[in-house]
Design a protein around this motif. Structure first.
Motif, PDB file in Angstrom:
ATOM      1  N   HIS A 152      -5.443  23.889 -23.863  1.00 17.09           N
ATOM      2  CA  HIS A 152      -4.074  23.580 -24.510  1.00 17.09           C
ATOM      3  C   HIS A 152      -3.566  22.094 -24.069  1.00 17.09           C
ATOM      4  O   HIS A 152      -2.354  21.881 -24.042  1.00 17.09           O
ATOM      5  N   ALA A 153      -4.291  21.369 -23.542  1.00 17.53           N
ATOM      6  CA  ALA A 153      -3.931  20.102 -22.891  1.00 17.53           C
ATOM      7  C   ALA A 153      -3.191  19.380 -23.875  1.00 17.53           C
ATOM      8  O   ALA A 153      -2.257  18.673 -23.686  1.00 17.53           O
ATOM      9  N   GLY A 157      -0.191  18.577 -22.063  1.00 19.30           N
ATOM     10  CA  GLY A 157      -0.055  17.136 -21.529  1.00 19.30           C
ATOM     11  C   GLY A 157      -0.987  17.189 -20.052  1.00 19.30           C
ATOM     12  O   GLY A 157      -0.836  16.303 -19.519  1.00 19.30           O
ATOM     13  N   GLU A 158      -1.771  18.275 -19.814  1.00 15.07           N
ATOM     14  CA  GLU A 158      -2.458  18.161 -18.532  1.00 15.07           C
ATOM     15  C   GLU A 158      -3.831  19.105 -18.612  1.00 15.07           C
ATOM     16  O   GLU A 158      -3.708  20.072 -19.332  1.00 15.07           O
ATOM     17  N   VAL A 159      -5.044  18.135 -18.292  1.00 16.01           N
ATOM     18  CA  VAL A 159      -6.421  19.009 -18.289  1.00 16.01           C
ATOM     19  C   VAL A 159      -6.887  19.111 -17.031  1.00 16.01           C
ATOM     20  O   VAL A 159      -6.736  17.995 -16.244  1.00 16.01           O
ATOM     21  N   ILE A 207     -11.618  11.398 -22.262  1.00 12.27           N
ATOM     22  CA  ILE A 207     -11.228  12.116 -23.263  1.00 12.27           C
ATOM     23  C   ILE A 207      -9.926  12.365 -23.156  1.00 12.27           C
ATOM     24  O   ILE A 207      -9.124  12.711 -24.105  1.00 12.27           O
ATOM     25  N   ALA A 208      -9.255  12.367 -22.046  1.00 13.00           N
ATOM     26  CA  ALA A 208      -8.021  12.668 -21.936  1.00 13.00           C
ATOM     27  C   ALA A 208      -7.056  11.452 -22.678  1.00 13.00           C
ATOM     28  O   ALA A 208      -6.110  11.578 -23.339  1.00 13.00           O
ATOM     29  N   THR A 220      -2.630  13.864 -18.920  1.00 14.44           N
ATOM     30  CA  THR A 220      -3.237  13.587 -17.466  1.00 14.44           C
ATOM     31  C   THR A 220      -4.351  14.496 -17.194  1.00 14.44           C
ATOM     32  O   THR A 220      -4.391  15.721 -17.381  1.00 14.44           O
ATOM     33  N   ARG A 221      -5.502  13.806 -16.670  1.00 13.19           N
ATOM     34  CA  ARG A 221      -6.442  14.491 -16.136  1.00 13.19           C
ATOM     35  C   ARG A 221      -6.524  15.095 -14.752  1.00 13.19           C
ATOM     36  O   ARG A 221      -6.263  13.759 -13.932  1.00 13.19           O
TER      37      ARG A 221
END
Length: 287
Positions: A152-153, A157-159, A207-208, A220-221
């Motif tokens: 759901h990144a 907004g975050e992975v 990828i992010a 953000t990764r």
């Protein structure tokens, strides 16, 4: 007759669709666990028969008249996967196929950090010993897996994932088109193919950034320690063995097992392979 197994799965279905643009329908046969799921192909004149890698009798019927058999690897790992692949190879040889093809992986190695790649290596050994010419399709890592890891990144907004290395994420559609081209040109590759990969190897930092470009927002990764990531998976109901197998992907990528980039896929396609950005855009449209 060209026989394709697993023809109702994501890769197998697209291989058959591509093969129908190159070969008359009556020269294609499908071996599937549930023929009802392949009725659309039957309606186009493709022969559809029930076949299971755990039932030699069903394979004898499904592979009857085979000139080539494409074995699409099963969605299992470990001894059971290799056992089923060997049964399919034996069935193809018994049916008189003059070539056996198999969807392997670019990282296939007995020493891989990823269980599936060790399974592919064991299957390739069985192919070498089967006494029939074979082609092992060394597919790049499926780009769809990168999308799954993003989760759901693109909304949150975050992975958050373990440390990784570059991976040449490759689209199912491109690999299906390549498989169809190789089937239609029998003997084009003997033994393992070169790695069939996209044009770039990307980390999840990359990828992010691409996902941010696609969505127009910052993603953000964040790196999670392996143990923490594993505990989180298990706490969400993922079996411990499956969690370890997923971690193996990241360990293998850190060891550069999936970092190779090769022009062979582009040559088979006659164009540049699909990018991760394109795969992400398609995913957004389908959500």
């Amino acid at each position: 007759m060209i026989i394709v197994t697993g023809a109702t799965g994501l890769l197998g279905r697209q291989i058959v669709e591509q093969l129908l643009t190159r070969v008359p329908a009556d020269q294609i046969g499908l071996s599937v666990r549930d023929p009802k799921k392949a009725q659309a192909f039957a309606g186009q004149g493709v022969r559809v028969r029930q076949g299971s890698f755990t039932d030699a009798g069903s394979l004898a019927h499904a592979f009857e008249g085979a000139t080539q058999v494409l074995i699409v690897s099963v969605d299992k790992m470990g001894e059971e996967a290799v056992r089923q692949h060997r049964a399919a190879i034996d069935g193809a040889v018994t049916a008189g196929a003059r070539r056996v093809l198999y969807t392997s992986h670019m990282g296939a190695s007995a020493s891989s950090h990823f269980q599936a790649c060790r399974d592919h290596a064991a299957t390739e050994e069985a192919l070498r010993a089967c006494g029939v010419p074979f082609t092992s399709l060394r597919n790049g890592f499926y780009a769809a897996s990168a999308v799954q890891f993003l989760g759901h990144a693109m909304q949150s907004g975050e992975v958050v994932l373990p440390a990784d290395g570059p991976v040449s994420w490759t689209a199912h559609a491109d690999l299906a088109a390549a498989a169809a081209a190789i089937l239609a040109d029998e003997g084009r590759f003997e033994g393992p193919t070169p790695s069939l990969t996209a044009a770039q190897a990307l980390t999840f930092d990359d990828i992010a950034r691409i996902a941010g470009d696609v969505t127009g927002r910052t993603i953000t990764r964040t790196t999670a320690p392996d143990d923490q990531f594993r505990e989180q998976l298990v706490s969400h109901g993922v079996p411990a063995e499956s969690a370890d197998q997923l971690l193996g992907i990241f360990a293998a990528s850190r060891a550069a097992e999936f970092a190779a980039v090769d022009p062979t896929l582009a040559g088979l396609l006659g164009r540049e392979p699909t990018t991760v950005g394109t795969v992400l855009r398609e995913q957004l449209r389908s959500d």
